[in-house]
Design a protein around this motif. Structure first.
Motif, PDB file in Angstrom:
ATOM      1  N   PHE A 167     -39.472 -17.831   8.300  1.00 55.61           N
ATOM      2  CA  PHE A 167     -38.424 -18.575   7.603  1.00 55.61           C
ATOM      3  C   PHE A 167     -37.065 -18.314   8.233  1.00 55.61           C
ATOM      4  O   PHE A 167     -36.282 -19.242   8.455  1.00 55.61           O
ATOM      5  CB  PHE A 167     -38.396 -18.178   6.122  1.00 55.61           C
ATOM      6  N   VAL A 168     -36.787 -17.052   8.550  1.00 53.45           N
ATOM      7  CA  VAL A 168     -35.509 -16.695   9.175  1.00 53.45           C
ATOM      8  C   VAL A 168     -35.348 -17.409  10.503  1.00 53.45           C
ATOM      9  O   VAL A 168     -34.296 -17.982  10.805  1.00 53.45           O
ATOM     10  CB  VAL A 168     -35.407 -15.163   9.375  1.00 53.45           C
ATOM     11  N   GLY A 169     -36.420 -17.401  11.312  1.00 53.23           N
ATOM     12  CA  GLY A 169     -36.350 -18.064  12.612  1.00 53.23           C
ATOM     13  C   GLY A 169     -36.285 -19.575  12.507  1.00 53.23           C
ATOM     14  O   GLY A 169     -35.502 -20.229  13.191  1.00 53.23           O
ATOM     15  N   SER A 170     -37.109 -20.147  11.608  1.00 52.14           N
ATOM     16  CA  SER A 170     -37.237 -21.602  11.515  1.00 52.14           C
ATOM     17  C   SER A 170     -36.057 -22.275  10.834  1.00 52.14           C
ATOM     18  O   SER A 170     -35.781 -23.441  11.103  1.00 52.14           O
ATOM     19  CB  SER A 170     -38.524 -21.975  10.753  1.00 52.14           C
ATOM     20  N   PHE A 171     -35.374 -21.562   9.962  1.00 47.67           N
ATOM     21  CA  PHE A 171     -34.332 -22.219   9.188  1.00 47.67           C
ATOM     22  C   PHE A 171     -32.954 -21.578   9.357  1.00 47.67           C
ATOM     23  O   PHE A 171     -31.995 -22.268   9.695  1.00 47.67           O
ATOM     24  CB  PHE A 171     -34.734 -22.289   7.710  1.00 47.67           C
ATOM     25  N   LEU A 172     -32.825 -20.274   9.177  1.00 51.17           N
ATOM     26  CA  LEU A 172     -31.503 -19.650   9.277  1.00 51.17           C
ATOM     27  C   LEU A 172     -30.983 -19.664  10.717  1.00 51.17           C
ATOM     28  O   LEU A 172     -29.911 -20.197  11.004  1.00 51.17           O
ATOM     29  CB  LEU A 172     -31.552 -18.217   8.739  1.00 51.17           C
ATOM     30  N   ILE A 173     -31.750 -19.050  11.627  1.00 51.65           N
ATOM     31  CA  ILE A 173     -31.311 -18.967  13.023  1.00 51.65           C
ATOM     32  C   ILE A 173     -31.341 -20.345  13.680  1.00 51.65           C
ATOM     33  O   ILE A 173     -30.424 -20.723  14.419  1.00 51.65           O
ATOM     34  CB  ILE A 173     -32.178 -17.965  13.810  1.00 51.65           C
ATOM     35  N   ALA A 174     -32.400 -21.124  13.415  1.00 51.35           N
ATOM     36  CA  ALA A 174     -32.521 -22.455  14.017  1.00 51.35           C
ATOM     37  C   ALA A 174     -31.357 -23.358  13.620  1.00 51.35           C
ATOM     38  O   ALA A 174     -30.819 -24.091  14.444  1.00 51.35           O
ATOM     39  CB  ALA A 174     -33.847 -23.095  13.599  1.00 51.35           C
ATOM     40  N   ALA A 175     -30.953 -23.290  12.359  1.00 47.40           N
ATOM     41  CA  ALA A 175     -29.828 -24.104  11.904  1.00 47.40           C
ATOM     42  C   ALA A 175     -28.545 -23.691  12.609  1.00 47.40           C
ATOM     43  O   ALA A 175     -27.734 -24.541  13.001  1.00 47.40           O
ATOM     44  CB  ALA A 175     -29.665 -23.980  10.395  1.00 47.40           C
ATOM     45  N   SER A 176     -28.358 -22.397  12.803  1.00 44.89           N
ATOM     46  CA  SER A 176     -27.145 -21.894  13.454  1.00 44.89           C
ATOM     47  C   SER A 176     -27.061 -22.355  14.905  1.00 44.89           C
ATOM     48  O   SER A 176     -26.004 -22.788  15.367  1.00 44.89           O
ATOM     49  CB  SER A 176     -27.116 -20.360  13.402  1.00 44.89           C
ATOM     50  N   THR A 177     -28.175 -22.272  15.625  1.00 45.68           N
ATOM     51  CA  THR A 177     -28.163 -22.641  17.044  1.00 45.68           C
ATOM     52  C   THR A 177     -28.155 -24.159  17.253  1.00 45.68           C
ATOM     53  O   THR A 177     -27.895 -24.625  18.368  1.00 45.68           O
ATOM     54  CB  THR A 177     -29.380 -22.037  17.779  1.00 45.68           C
ATOM     55  N   SER A 178     -28.450 -24.931  16.207  1.00 48.28           N
ATOM     56  CA  SER A 178     -28.471 -26.391  16.329  1.00 48.28           C
ATOM     57  C   SER A 178     -27.157 -27.042  15.905  1.00 48.28           C
ATOM     58  O   SER A 178     -27.009 -28.258  16.026  1.00 48.28           O
ATOM     59  CB  SER A 178     -29.607 -26.984  15.476  1.00 48.28           C
ATOM     60  N   LEU A 179     -26.205 -26.261  15.422  1.00 48.13           N
ATOM     61  CA  LEU A 179     -24.948 -26.846  14.965  1.00 48.13           C
ATOM     62  C   LEU A 179     -24.139 -27.525  16.079  1.00 48.13           C
ATOM     63  O   LEU A 179     -23.414 -28.482  15.798  1.00 48.13           O
ATOM     64  CB  LEU A 179     -24.101 -25.783  14.251  1.00 48.13           C
ATOM     65  N   PRO A 180     -24.224 -27.081  17.348  1.00 51.41           N
ATOM     66  CA  PRO A 180     -23.541 -27.841  18.405  1.00 51.41           C
ATOM     67  C   PRO A 180     -24.044 -29.287  18.491  1.00 51.41           C
ATOM     68  O   PRO A 180     -23.265 -30.210  18.741  1.00 51.41           O
ATOM     69  CB  PRO A 180     -23.887 -27.057  19.681  1.00 51.41           C
ATOM     70  N   GLU A 181     -25.355 -29.489  18.266  1.00 47.75           N
ATOM     71  CA  GLU A 181     -25.896 -30.846  18.245  1.00 47.75           C
ATOM     72  C   GLU A 181     -25.306 -31.643  17.077  1.00 47.75           C
ATOM     73  O   GLU A 181     -25.080 -32.853  17.191  1.00 47.75           O
ATOM     74  CB  GLU A 181     -27.425 -30.812  18.120  1.00 47.75           C
ATOM     75  N   LEU A 182     -25.047 -30.958  15.967  1.00 49.44           N
ATOM     76  CA  LEU A 182     -24.439 -31.624  14.816  1.00 49.44           C
ATOM     77  C   LEU A 182     -23.081 -32.200  15.194  1.00 49.44           C
ATOM     78  O   LEU A 182     -22.758 -33.341  14.839  1.00 49.44           O
ATOM     79  CB  LEU A 182     -24.302 -30.635  13.654  1.00 49.44           C
ATOM     80  N   VAL A 183     -22.295 -31.400  15.929  1.00 47.82           N
ATOM     81  CA  VAL A 183     -20.968 -31.858  16.358  1.00 47.82           C
ATOM     82  C   VAL A 183     -21.098 -33.067  17.280  1.00 47.82           C
ATOM     83  O   VAL A 183     -20.358 -34.055  17.157  1.00 47.82           O
ATOM     84  CB  VAL A 183     -20.207 -30.723  17.072  1.00 47.82           C
ATOM     85  N   THR A 184     -22.067 -33.016  18.201  1.00 48.89           N
ATOM     86  CA  THR A 184     -22.290 -34.109  19.151  1.00 48.89           C
ATOM     87  C   THR A 184     -22.670 -35.404  18.433  1.00 48.89           C
ATOM     88  O   THR A 184     -22.147 -36.477  18.731  1.00 48.89           O
ATOM     89  CB  THR A 184     -23.398 -33.732  20.149  1.00 48.89           C
ATOM     90  N   VAL A 185     -23.611 -35.295  17.484  1.00 47.51           N
ATOM     91  CA  VAL A 185     -24.080 -36.478  16.754  1.00 47.51           C
ATOM     92  C   VAL A 185     -22.971 -37.048  15.869  1.00 47.51           C
ATOM     93  O   VAL A 185     -22.802 -38.266  15.769  1.00 47.51           O
ATOM     94  CB  VAL A 185     -25.329 -36.138  15.914  1.00 47.51           C
TER      95      VAL A 185
END
Length: 316
Positions: free
Chosen positions: A203-221
């Motif tokens: 859960f930590v890897g799939s949601f907490l850490i994954a969400a944190s590392t994917s936020l640059p894509e959020l800015v791009t989109v």
């Protein structure tokens, strides 16, 4: 304290990853490299470096669940970003505005790759070669074939930066070092949170850490939707997802205790199946005919968001 360190490291990763994308684009413009494949590898590598750093750190601290969960979870979160903005800007009907022939091959590839990983996780004792799962070799072969197809047509790259190639390379390397350090701290803090709270490492890897590392894509989109460049948003998310799965191959190479999917927890299959369902809904939305009724148009995106949060609850 671990939560504070986690949040601080996440913020640093986000800011540095945005700079990586910026200077990666400078290198792509100013260097002699050209073609869709080289450009995608460069920019894709820049935006995906946080995922690679965190997963390799997870391997170093012997936490395969965080390593696998981070990659699969990042792809799931990327799709979530896309459909959330589609729902917010539903009046623009982004799925109806893009050329499906351009994005469907990448979306289909992402589905096949994720399905392959789901089978390997469920198998739990899949064949391996040199302590690397057979499925990882298949991922590389599929990726190369798809990228060769994408590279069949050359594109002229627009020169928009005033920086020199040397300046771009130096700043890219500096941003990469920041991501490497902050990403490592992010993973270690995430592992400590899992142990401290008793939360599932997957859960930590799939949601907490994954969400944190994917936020640059959020800015791009977000920027792409603001400028009504929907094809850029779709290409960024779908292309980044199949690139992330190549980083899982690298992770398996460094995890020499065996094929990493054979060792990772069976709970990771929840994230893999979630990824397949979310991609399937994306594929459906891309190829369905234009829909006039707003509610009918928004149903697939809304269903995708509900799926994500239901799976998060199950994993938690």
């Amino acid at each position: 304290m671990n939560f504070f360190i986690f949040i601080l490291a996440a913020i640093i990763v986000i800011l540095a990853a945005i700079q990586l994308n910026k200077y990666g684009d400078v290198i792509n413009q100013k260097s002699s490299m050209s073609g869709a494949m080289i450009g995608t590898l460069l920019i894709g590598g820049a935006t995906s470096l946080p995922e690679l750093t965190t997963s390799l750190t997870a391997v170093y601290i012997d936490s395969p669940d965080i390593a696998v969960g981070n990659m699969l979870g990042s792809n799931v979160f990327n799709i979530l970003i896309l459909v959330v903005f589609d729902l917010i800007y539903r009046h623009k009907r982004a799925f109806n505005s893009v050329d499906s022939k351009t994005h469907l091959p990448i979306a289909n590839t992402g589905f096949v790759m994720t399905a392959l990983l789901a089978v390997a996780i469920f198998w739990s004792n899949s064949p391996s070669l040199f302590n690397i799962g057979i499925e990882m070799y298949l991922l590389v072969i599929i990726y190369i074939l798809v990228m060769k197809r994408m590279d069949s047509e050359e594109e002229e790259i627009e020169q928009t930066s005033n920086l020199t190639l040397k300046q771009g390379v130096i700043r890219f390397i500096m941003a990469a070092l920041v991501v490497f350090i902050a990403g490592s701290v992010l993973t270690i803090a995430g592992d400590a949170i899992a142990q401290q709270t008793g939360m599932n490492a997957s859960f930590v890897g799939s949601f907490l850490i994954a969400a944190s590392t994917s936020l640059p894509e959020l800015v791009t989109v977000f920027a792409a939707f603001q400028m009504a460049k929907y094809s850029l948003a779709f290409g960024s998310i779908l292309g980044s997802n199949i690139f992330n799965l190549q980083l899982l191959v690298i992770t398996d190479v460094f995890y020499q205790k065996g094929a990493i999917l054979n060792i990772a927890s069976m709970s990771n299959i929840t994230t893999a199946i979630l990824g397949m369902l979310m991609i399937a809904l994306t594929i459906y939305s891309l190829q369905r005919p234009s829909i006039k009724r707003m509610i009918a148009y928004a149903i697939p995106s809304a269903a995708t968001i509900i799926l994500y949060f239901v799976a998060s609850y199950v994993m938690f």
